[in-house]
Scaffold this motif. Structure first.
Motif, short mmCIF file in Angstrom:
data_model
loop_
_atom_site.label_atom_id
_atom_site.label_comp_id
_atom_site.label_asym_id
_atom_site.label_seq_id
_atom_site.Cartn_x
_atom_site.Cartn_y
_atom_site.Cartn_z
N ALA A 90 0.83 -1.21 0.00
CA ALA A 90 0.00 0.00 0.00
C ALA A 90 0.86 1.26 0.00
O ALA A 90 0.53 2.25 -0.66
CB ALA A 90 -0.94 0.00 1.20
N VAL A 91 1.97 1.22 0.71
CA VAL A 91 2.85 2.41 0.80
C VAL A 91 3.91 2.40 -0.28
O VAL A 91 4.19 3.44 -0.90
CB VAL A 91 3.52 2.49 2.20
N THR A 333 -4.70 -9.89 -8.13
CA THR A 333 -6.14 -9.56 -8.10
C THR A 333 -6.39 -8.09 -8.38
O THR A 333 -7.54 -7.69 -8.60
CB THR A 333 -6.75 -9.93 -6.72
N GLY A 334 -5.32 -7.28 -8.35
CA GLY A 334 -5.45 -5.86 -8.69
C GLY A 334 -6.00 -4.98 -7.59
O GLY A 334 -6.17 -3.77 -7.78
N THR A 338 -7.02 -0.72 -6.94
CA THR A 338 -8.43 -0.35 -7.04
C THR A 338 -9.08 0.00 -5.70
O THR A 338 -10.22 0.46 -5.67
CB THR A 338 -9.25 -1.51 -7.68
N THR A 339 -8.39 -0.24 -4.58
CA THR A 339 -8.96 0.12 -3.28
C THR A 339 -7.97 0.96 -2.49
O THR A 339 -6.78 0.99 -2.80
CB THR A 339 -9.29 -1.14 -2.43
N SER A 349 -9.60 -8.07 0.69
CA SER A 349 -10.13 -7.67 -0.61
C SER A 349 -9.63 -8.61 -1.71
O SER A 349 -10.38 -8.96 -2.62
CB SER A 349 -9.71 -6.23 -0.94
N ALA A 350 -8.37 -9.02 -1.61
CA ALA A 350 -7.80 -9.95 -2.59
C ALA A 350 -8.50 -11.30 -2.52
O ALA A 350 -8.81 -11.92 -3.54
CB ALA A 350 -6.30 -10.11 -2.35
N PHE A 351 -8.76 -11.78 -1.32
CA PHE A 351 -9.45 -13.06 -1.14
C PHE A 351 -10.89 -12.98 -1.64
O PHE A 351 -11.39 -13.93 -2.25
CB PHE A 351 -9.41 -13.47 0.34
N ASN A 352 -11.55 -11.86 -1.39
CA ASN A 352 -12.93 -11.69 -1.86
C ASN A 352 -13.01 -11.63 -3.37
O ASN A 352 -13.98 -12.06 -3.99
CB ASN A 352 -13.55 -10.42 -1.27
#
Length: 457
Positions: A90-91, A333-334, A338-339, A349-352
């Motif tokens: 993320a960073v 998963t991108g 995207t988030t 989010s990747a798992f979902n």
């Protein structure tokens, strides 16, 4: 609260300056060269030791090689692999993972030396029990005049062993995955309820001592790793077409630093990216920090080199395998683009993305096991530090302090907790690495004796 958060962030940034980067990476490279790249030359021998080929039930110590490694891994394979990797991406973007790899490769050598020293220079606590760890190898190896350095490690070790990041991220996972999607309100009361449940579970285990901790860890760690591996491999299988693209991106972005969004270091973003990778790598595998030598110092062995060989497998399993799988799951998963999610929520989010509707619940199972097993191991580290400074008869008081920290962690922000642990880990690393570098020639001497004896050279 904002002022306190800023103060802790400044403390972490100050502690993770150039001197620590030189000590961890430069010191680790020195140890790697000094040992003639031993972690890589005797990797198969280390696996044989781990499997129990050379075990002797009459050896001194409390637990087997396998239990020592799983106890150490139960604290390192945890939220550092799920939340820490997500935070690094993320960073810093994909390139941060490359520098985590470098940290792990160098860390294998550091772990070998620190954990060899933990057995080579075991000391006795005030109850006369044999103990291992940086505080003991500092005093036993360097002499009584170095005791202030050992006390420094122990005092910061009591803070570094607090399970604040694991608890905080478990709370966040429960809130984001279970409570909020089901229309339940998240509040101080709900967070406090989570904390109380964790306190009850943790108390039952940690008050049982090392044997209970190691028995539970040796059963939980392999099963949780296999479950996590299976789920991530399915995610990579679903997105197999883009896996090579993102694997290459980890290497290219490591030097381009095009996705870094933090503050520059050493005059540029590349320096900041390197520091971020090393910092997250240290949080993930703890090489050079000094926690693992406390678990490995309790192993049933009279061969220090053998325990060092087992310990060096830790960073390989933890960062090179588990962290890489998490990173690839987030990248392919991108969701990292995207988030705006961070920490465990980004991994969820990747798992979902791969498993609609059930993905986050599958991750929740892993998060629970990762976090709770980490809770057990860290309490052991803290009590060892407490024993060294205040006497073994007072070590049980640490458990009450530890349990109170669970409540604190569940009711504060992720940023505050991760910065607090980062800063304290940094201050644990200084005495650990200084003593390890000074005592390294003794380890090299032991290497020659061990491999001549076992005709491995």
């Amino acid at each position: 609260m904002e002022q306190l958060n800023q103060l802790i962030e400044n403390f972490a940034s100050f502690a993770w300056g150039l001197p620590l980067l030189i000590l961890l990476i430069g010191g680790g490279l020195y140890l790697l060269v000094l040992s003639r790249f031993l972690p890589f030359r005797y990797f198969t021998h280390a696996i044989q030791v781990l499997r129990g080929k050379y075990d002797d039930p009459n050896d001194p110590g409390e637990i087997s090689h396998f239990k020592a490694l799983t106890t150490a891994l139960s604290s390192t394979i945890g939220m550092g692999n799920i939340a820490g990797v997500a935070l690094a991406i993320a960073v810093g973007g994909p390139g941060a993972i490359f520098w985590m790899w470098i940290s792990a490769i160098v860390g294998m050598s550091t772990k070998f030396f620190t954990c060899t020293l933990a057995v080579l220079f075991r000391g006795k606590d005030s109850d006369g029990q044999l103990q291992g760890g940086p505080m003991y190898f500092i005093v036993e190896g360097l002499g009584k005049n170095w005791k202030p350095l050992a006390v420094m490690f122990s005092l910061f070790g009591m803070l570094g062993a607090l399970p604040v990041v694991n608890v905080n991220q478990l709370k966040q996972a429960i809130n984001d995955i279970i409570l909020i999607p089901n229309g339940m309100e998240v509040s101080f009361s709900s967070n406090l309820t989570i904390a109380i449940i964790l306190v009850l579970v943790t108390s039952i285990v940690i008050l049982g001592g090392l044997q209970r901790i190691s028995n539970i860890a040796s059963k939980l760690v392999p099963s949780m790793v296999l479950l996590y591996f299976g789920l991530v491999l399915i995610i990579l299988g679903i997105n197999y077409e883009v896996v090579p693209k993102y694997f290459v991106l980890i290497f290219t972005d490591a030097f381009a630093a095009e996705n870094f969004s933090g503050e520059p270091f050493l005059g540029g973003v590349l320096g900041a990216l390197v520091l971020l990778g090393v910092r997250r790598g240290a949080f993930s595998n703890e090489a050079g920090i000094g926690t693992a030598p406390m678990a490995h110092g309790a192993a049933k062995t009279d061969e220090p080199i053998r325990e060092g060989l087992v310990a060096m497998l830790g960073p390989a399993i933890d960062t090179l395998i588990v962290c890489t799988l998490t990173a690839l799951a987030i990248l392919v998963t991108g969701v990292w683009e995207t988030t705006s999610n961070n920490g465990v929520t980004l991994t969820a989010s990747a798992f979902n993305n791969a498993f609609p509707e059930i993905g986050s619940y599958l991750l929740m199972i892993c998060v629970c096991v990762f976090s709770i097993s980490s809770l057990f191991s860290y309490s052991y580290y803290g009590t060892k530090c407490m024993s060294f400074v205040f006497g073994a008869h007072n070590k049980h008081y640490y458990n009450y302090f530890y349990i109170l920290s669970i409540i604190l962690a569940a009711t504060t922000s992720f940023e505050m907790m991760i910065n607090f642990i980062d800063g304290v880990f940094a201050l644990m690393a200084f005495p650990t690495m200084i003593a390890t570098i000074l005592l390294a020639p003794r380890v090299v001497k032991e290497i020659k004796i061990y491999f001549n004896k076992h005709k491995q050279l």
